[in-house]
Design a protein around this motif. Sequence first.
Motif, short mmCIF file in Angstrom:
data_model
loop_
_atom_site.label_atom_id
_atom_site.label_comp_id
_atom_site.label_asym_id
_atom_site.label_seq_id
_atom_site.Cartn_x
_atom_site.Cartn_y
_atom_site.Cartn_z
N MET A 13 0.85 -1.20 0.00
CA MET A 13 0.00 0.00 0.00
C MET A 13 0.89 1.25 0.00
N PRO A 14 0.53 2.27 -0.81
CA PRO A 14 1.32 3.49 -0.82
C PRO A 14 1.14 4.29 0.46
N GLN A 15 2.17 5.07 0.79
CA GLN A 15 2.09 6.00 1.90
C GLN A 15 1.38 7.27 1.43
N THR A 16 0.43 7.78 2.20
CA THR A 16 -0.30 8.99 1.83
C THR A 16 0.18 10.15 2.70
N LEU A 17 0.67 11.21 2.05
CA LEU A 17 1.12 12.40 2.77
C LEU A 17 0.36 13.62 2.26
N ARG A 18 0.11 14.56 3.16
CA ARG A 18 -0.57 15.80 2.80
C ARG A 18 0.39 16.98 2.97
N PHE A 19 0.33 17.90 2.03
CA PHE A 19 1.20 19.08 2.04
C PHE A 19 0.35 20.34 1.93
N THR A 20 0.79 21.39 2.60
CA THR A 20 0.18 22.70 2.46
C THR A 20 0.92 23.48 1.38
#
Length: 227
Positions: A1-8
């Motif tokens: 499963m891919p890693q999910t990251l959020r950026f501003t």
Amino acid sequence: MPQTLRFTLPDGSERQIDVRYALNAGYAGRDTQQVQHHVDELAELGVPAPKRIPTLYPLSASLVSRPDVVQVAHGKTSGEAEWALIVGDGPDDLLLTVACDHTDRALEVHGVAWSKQSAPDVLGDVAWPLEAIEDELDEFTLKAWVRHGDTEQLIQDGTLAQLRPPSYWVEQLKDRLVPGTVVLSGTIPMIAGVDQFADAWRVELTDPRGLTSRIVYSVEQLAAAWE
């Protein structure tokens, strides 16, 4: 499963990226004489020299993360201040953020690629669309601090002008830059005399207008193995 990251993003909006591939550049400074000097220094410490400069280490995407705590097996690990290029929906959708490549220095003497697989690549909170900043990248500052107990000390202080630019890696990697790929830049020199084996790391990448992408994490040494 891919890693999910959020950026501003600089406009305050958010972007979510599913990380599928990770590539760590090494020995990627623009000053080739300084790079060779660094290779020679590491060779004296037993770290094998790369066959190609700059070099590239493919890593597990599971290592790309944003932890508050990095857990390690012993006291000889440390970070490296870098930038990270992130591929969004395609090769024309590129973001740039700060990164810290935490590395096992004891394992490094047996193989740099192995040492890179032993600890995370930590990414920052803010990301810039590359096309909006490409002409001013050399003005971005890159700094890192280490903390020992209650004392914090600057360990890296430079600009992106010291590193090969993202455009170099875009040209070199071409069709390998599929959506979800993260490329780390390699690092700038550490300040002599500062102990890199720290209790915590803080890394900042700052644009000419003062907007900063940050990383802050502590280092926790795990209990010894039952051997």
